[in-house]
Write an enzyme that holds these catalytic residues in place. Structure first.
Site, PDB file in Angstrom:
ATOM      1  N   LYS A   1       7.716  -1.529  -2.077  1.00  0.00           N
ATOM      2  CA  LYS A   1       6.699  -0.645  -1.495  1.00  0.00           C
ATOM      3  C   LYS A   1       5.423  -0.900  -2.303  1.00  0.00           C
ATOM      4  CE  LYS A   1       6.118   4.159   0.004  1.00  0.00           C
ATOM      5  NZ  LYS A   1       5.592   3.886   1.352  1.00  0.00           N
TER       6      LYS A   1
HETATM    7  N1  PMP Z   1       8.728   1.647   6.194  1.00  0.00           N
HETATM    8  C1  PMP Z   1       7.532   1.667   5.608  1.00  0.00           C
HETATM    9  C2  PMP Z   1       6.649   0.485   5.755  1.00  0.00           C
HETATM   10  C3  PMP Z   1       7.114   2.787   4.881  1.00  0.00           C
HETATM   11  O1  PMP Z   1       5.915   2.822   4.311  1.00  0.00           O
HETATM   12  C4  PMP Z   1       7.972   3.906   4.790  1.00  0.00           C
HETATM   13  C5  PMP Z   1       7.520   5.127   4.029  1.00  0.00           C
HETATM   14  N2  PMP Z   1       7.836   5.040   2.678  1.00  0.00           N
HETATM   15  C6  PMP Z   1       9.221   3.839   5.411  1.00  0.00           C
HETATM   16  C7  PMP Z   1       9.567   2.698   6.107  1.00  0.00           C
HETATM   17  C8  PMP Z   1      10.187   4.984   5.327  1.00  0.00           C
HETATM   18  O2  PMP Z   1      10.700   5.082   4.013  1.00  0.00           O
HETATM   19  P1  PMP Z   1      11.166   6.452   3.396  1.00  0.00           P
HETATM   20  O3  PMP Z   1      12.154   7.030   4.323  1.00  0.00           O
HETATM   21  O4  PMP Z   1      11.763   6.090   2.081  1.00  0.00           O
HETATM   22  O5  PMP Z   1       9.951   7.312   3.269  1.00  0.00           O
END
Ligand code: PMP
Length: 308
Positions: free
Chosen positions: A159
């Site tokens: 991320k």
């Molecule tokens: N994909 C992307 C590109 C994201 O930025 C996020 C948000 N963090 C997610 C999926 C979903 O991840 P999470 O459930 O951990 O928030």
């Protein structure tokens, strides 16, 4: 959604006033996108304020930095403690938490290694990301003209700030075309994910979601919804999904910390199923909210903030 200013932000080990949480314009991150971050929700549950899957989020933050050979100068426990400290210092009951690790001011040039690794944690009040009616009614999405990164290019599992340039291309294109969100394909043309959400679909009673190899962020809500679905006795398949499945699915929904469980009611103007959120989506959404709102938490996913 506008950020609601609070009193303090945690920066490199101490709480500073919101307005003093600044960095130098020549910080490496400003020029080369060298940041790794998390988005975590603190819910006001029936049993008090609680962070959802705090340990998993902090662990992913360390994983994201590790992929880029960046050593965070704190332990995971220290970052978890700092998050709780920052929420308490700002006396918030329900909020969004944004820890960010970045390369600061040092050399100017691509090589990050002589730039300090800095950490900040900001918290602020935040409601439904795509609007409260999105959770009830569903959203309209378009398949993006942009693809998710090919294997061995930008690591989708990190991320990293830089990855969100692609998300911005997708989001701006979608919003300017009158949609709330975009849905991207991977380089092979399979369904991947949204700009900040993972994708699920339902077809003939089975639940499908693209696999980790589908150029996506391994979402913590994704993993949680997979577990919730399994607990509820649904059959779930992590498998490459062709684009056309999005048009013929009975139900489609996004998951994410910000999006929670958001139904998708149309793709490229084609209604998903009946064009209204379907029963499986609404069941999983309810089961998710039972955990984060009613604190019915069989897997101990909640960390209470004001437990003492
Ligand atoms: N994909 C992307 C590109 C994201 O930025 C996020 C948000 N963090 C997610 C999926 C979903 O991840 P999470 O459930 O951990 O928030």
């Amino acid at each position: 959604m506008p950020v609601k200013k609070v009193a303090t932000i945690w920066m490199n080990g101490r709480l500073v006033k919101w307005d003093d949480a600044r960095l130098h314009v020549l910080s490496h991150v400003v020029h080369y996108g060298s940041s790794w971050f998390e988005g975590i929700r603190c819910y006001e549950t029936a049993k008090g304020s609680a962070l959802f899957r705090l340990d998993k989020h902090v662990h992913r933050l360390f994983d994201s930095a590790k992929i880029y050979r960046t050593a965070i100068p704190y332990t995971e426990q220290q970052i978890m403690d700092a998050i709780v400290e920052t929420i308490r210092a700002n006396r918030l009951r329900a909020c969004y938490v944004r820890p960010v690790v970045y390369r600061g001011y040092g050399d100017v040039g691509v090589n990050p290694l002589n730039c300090p690794v800095e950490v900040a944690i900001a918290v602020w009040e935040w409601g439904a990301y795509l609007g409260p009616e999105a959770l009830r009614e569903g959203i309209d999405v378009m398949v993006s003209t942009w693809n998710r990164p090919a294997p061995n290019t930008f690591p989708a599992m990190a991320k990293a700030g830089g990855n969100y340039l692609l998300s911005q291309l997708m989001k701006v294109e979608a919003v300017q075309a009158g949609f709330s969100e975009a849905l991207a394909l991977d380089v092979h043309g399979y369904l991947s994910e949204g700009t900040g959400e993972n994708l699920f679909l339902v077809k003939e009673g089975e639940i499908y979601t693209p696999p980790i190899s589908g150029s996506l962020l391994p979402g913590i809500t994704r993993r949680s919804v997979l577990q919730i679905a399994e607990d509820a006795g649904y059959r779930v398949k992590e498998t490459p999904i062709p684009r056309e499945m999005a048009y013929i699915a009975d139900e489609l929904f996004f998951t994410g910390t910000a999006a929670e469980v958001t139904p998708v009611r149309s793709v490229d103007g084609i209604p998903v199923g009946s064009g209204k959120p379907g029963p499986v989506t609404l069941d999983l959404q309810k089961r998710f909210f039972d955990i984060v709102k009613d604190a019915k938490d069989p897997h101990q996913w909640l960390s209470f903030v004001y437990s003492d």
